[in-house]
Design a protein around this motif. Sequence first.
Motif, PDB file in Angstrom:
ATOM      1  N   LYS A   1       0.828  -1.211   0.000  1.00 26.72           N
ATOM      2  CA  LYS A   1       0.000   0.000   0.000  1.00 26.72           C
ATOM      3  C   LYS A   1       0.860   1.259   0.000  1.00 26.72           C
ATOM      4  CE  LYS A   1      -3.650   2.256   2.744  1.00 26.72           C
ATOM      5  NZ  LYS A   1      -4.482   2.143   3.980  1.00 26.72           N
ATOM      6  N   THR A   2       1.916   1.249   0.800  1.00 35.33           N
ATOM      7  CA  THR A   2       2.803   2.410   0.903  1.00 35.33           C
ATOM      8  C   THR A   2       3.556   2.655  -0.399  1.00 35.33           C
ATOM      9  OG1 THR A   2       3.087   2.011   3.282  1.00 35.33           O
ATOM     10  CG2 THR A   2       4.735   3.393   2.195  1.00 35.33           C
ATOM     11  N   VAL A   3       4.064   1.591  -0.998  1.00 32.84           N
ATOM     12  CA  VAL A   3       4.818   1.735  -2.257  1.00 32.84           C
ATOM     13  C   VAL A   3       3.903   2.237  -3.372  1.00 32.84           C
ATOM     14  CG1 VAL A   3       6.093   0.500  -4.045  1.00 32.84           C
ATOM     15  CG2 VAL A   3       6.571   0.046  -1.634  1.00 32.84           C
ATOM     16  N   GLN A   4       2.677   1.732  -3.441  1.00 36.14           N
ATOM     17  CA  GLN A   4       1.736   2.206  -4.459  1.00 36.14           C
ATOM     18  C   GLN A   4       1.484   3.703  -4.313  1.00 36.14           C
ATOM     19  OE1 GLN A   4      -1.904  -0.097  -4.464  1.00 36.14           O
ATOM     20  NE2 GLN A   4      -0.795  -2.032  -4.547  1.00 36.14           N
TER      21      GLN A   4
ATOM     22  N   SER B   1       2.969  -6.618  14.581  1.00 36.39           N
ATOM     23  CA  SER B   1       1.994  -6.617  15.682  1.00 36.39           C
ATOM     24  C   SER B   1       1.351  -5.248  15.866  1.00 36.39           C
ATOM     25  CB  SER B   1       2.672  -7.055  16.981  1.00 36.39           C
ATOM     26  OG  SER B   1       3.650  -6.112  17.366  1.00 36.39           O
ATOM     27  N   THR B   2       2.079  -4.180  15.579  1.00 40.26           N
ATOM     28  CA  THR B   2       1.581  -2.823  15.816  1.00 40.26           C
ATOM     29  C   THR B   2       1.026  -2.163  14.564  1.00 40.26           C
ATOM     30  OG1 THR B   2       3.752  -1.844  15.333  1.00 40.26           O
ATOM     31  CG2 THR B   2       3.305  -2.496  17.633  1.00 40.26           C
ATOM     32  N   ARG B   3       1.427  -2.669  13.388  1.00 44.05           N
ATOM     33  CA  ARG B   3       1.072  -2.093  12.081  1.00 44.05           C
ATOM     34  C   ARG B   3       1.651  -0.688  11.904  1.00 44.05           C
ATOM     35  NH1 ARG B   3      -2.633  -4.915   9.130  1.00 44.05           N
ATOM     36  NH2 ARG B   3      -3.420  -3.073   8.032  1.00 44.05           N
ATOM     37  N   GLU B   4       2.667  -0.353  12.674  1.00 41.29           N
ATOM     38  CA  GLU B   4       3.367   0.917  12.470  1.00 41.29           C
ATOM     39  C   GLU B   4       4.300   0.799  11.266  1.00 41.29           C
ATOM     40  OE1 GLU B   4       3.536   2.520  17.084  1.00 41.29           O
ATOM     41  OE2 GLU B   4       5.395   1.975  16.066  1.00 41.29           O
ATOM     42  N   ILE B   5       4.384   1.877  10.505  1.00 40.41           N
ATOM     43  CA  ILE B   5       5.193   1.878   9.285  1.00 40.41           C
ATOM     44  C   ILE B   5       6.280   2.938   9.386  1.00 40.41           C
ATOM     45  CG2 ILE B   5       5.194   2.173   6.768  1.00 40.41           C
ATOM     46  CD1 ILE B   5       2.200   1.529   6.793  1.00 40.41           C
ATOM     47  N   MET B   6       7.491   2.566   8.949  1.00 43.49           N
ATOM     48  CA  MET B   6       8.580   3.520   8.726  1.00 43.49           C
ATOM     49  C   MET B   6       8.885   3.556   7.233  1.00 43.49           C
ATOM     50  SD  MET B   6      12.565   3.350   9.943  1.00 43.49           S
ATOM     51  CE  MET B   6      12.237   4.007  11.577  1.00 43.49           C
ATOM     52  N   VAL B   7       9.015   4.750   6.685  1.00 45.62           N
ATOM     53  CA  VAL B   7       9.392   4.908   5.279  1.00 45.62           C
ATOM     54  C   VAL B   7      10.677   5.725   5.214  1.00 45.62           C
ATOM     55  CG1 VAL B   7       8.669   5.667   2.981  1.00 45.62           C
ATOM     56  CG2 VAL B   7       6.954   4.915   4.641  1.00 45.62           C
TER      57      VAL B   7
END
Length: 465
Positions: free
Chosen positions: A167-170, A195-201
């Motif tokens: 989703k993030t790459v799209q 587990s947290t669904r936190e994202i780092m980009v």
Amino acid sequence: MKKNDRVTGTCLNYTFEGLGVVKVDGFPLFVKDMLVGECGEIVVTQVRKNFGYGRLMKLISASPERAEPPCKIFKQCGGCQLQHFSLAELQRFKTQRVKDALERIGGLDCHVEDALMMEDGWYYRNKGQVPVGVDKAGKTVCGFYRINSNDIIDMDVCLIQHELINKTVQCMKRLIGEFGNAEVFRHLLVKVGFSTREIMVVFIVREKRVAELKKMASMLVAEVPEVKSVILNLNQRADNVILGDEEELLYGRPTIVDELDGLCFEISSKSFYQVNPVQTVKLYNQAVAFAELSKDDRVVDLYCGIGTITQFMARQAAHVQGVEVVAAAIEDAKRNAARNGIVNVDFVCADAGEYAARIADSGERVDVVCVDPPRKGCDERTLEAMLTMAPRRIVYVSCDPSTLARDLKYLGERGYGVERVQPVDMFPWTYHVETVVLLSKLITKKHVNIELHADELDLTSSKSK
């Protein structure tokens, strides 16, 4: 045999990369997309002195273990190699790959347990490193490199990456197209806490256009609210190293958090953190089981990264010392231990071999050594220091069977025998495999004879009384 010859042959075995081995008049051809037992028509693509390469043109008879690859870019992309394997065949391949390396390189004839597989081996990766470019039509592309090439195969969905990475790459691909700044980007690095669904980009860029990149970060967060950290990483190197040294926080926190088996870990842009959390728990619990720890045991964990194995072992040991050369990882490890309330650990930023030698020279008691080196394995200084420490057990966690076999041979020739070998499939649908090995001190024949003689003396003495 010469290039462009057409031959018919049956696959007899696999290379370590999962290529089929087909022998034509005794000459081996390595052929992609063939399973053991399959017969096919092959065109020769390359001939060397002792082997060649071929391309499967037509499958004459298929193996019952053949699966239909679900990925539409499987044949072009270099990310996964073995989507045409059934799960059972994948398990056989990975188990045998470890066994072959130990026999051929290590000279070891030991039992290898069946690889621990992941039943649902899709969308398992918590990290995506996606190159960015522009195609011939001027369209922004984000994907993976074509096999043996620097051409980027455009990708919308990768079936082994977490859904939030896709989703993030799209979203980023669309934003880069709108801003028209694809030439600024080298890679997108995306990490997800399962587990947290936190994202780092991480925007890995050639130019430091801070205002423009901050605006992109804000637009990304608005569309993907799970993004908790956006980091600019400047990389102006001319080589293939992905991350540069200079970083700047564009949005949110410098770390994200994930949980493994009840333990929380902060992950930074440069942290080493296993890419498959589900299998990581199996891997680490296997390492702890092999260590057979008691509450009196002192453990040294070399190449500890952010302290994951260290803390798993600390739950059963008296004390664990983690050693890692990357300063940022050590800072993460200290924070992680504090977050988890684990006090019977300490972490040292140092070269593993150098610090292991210092421990060995100090004469400090070490009951168990755990080592999880990079793909190149341990250097001789590290191995020698481990031998000098003379632990009761060594637990070796390896991501490369070849260097593992080399190091086991070295340790075996100097008094440590292989007790157990457990492969773990950390990377489904690829040829990579992780392995946990338990080594224990060998009892020499001379030592056994001395003990027997002493027992006989005690027995005689008792009788005379």
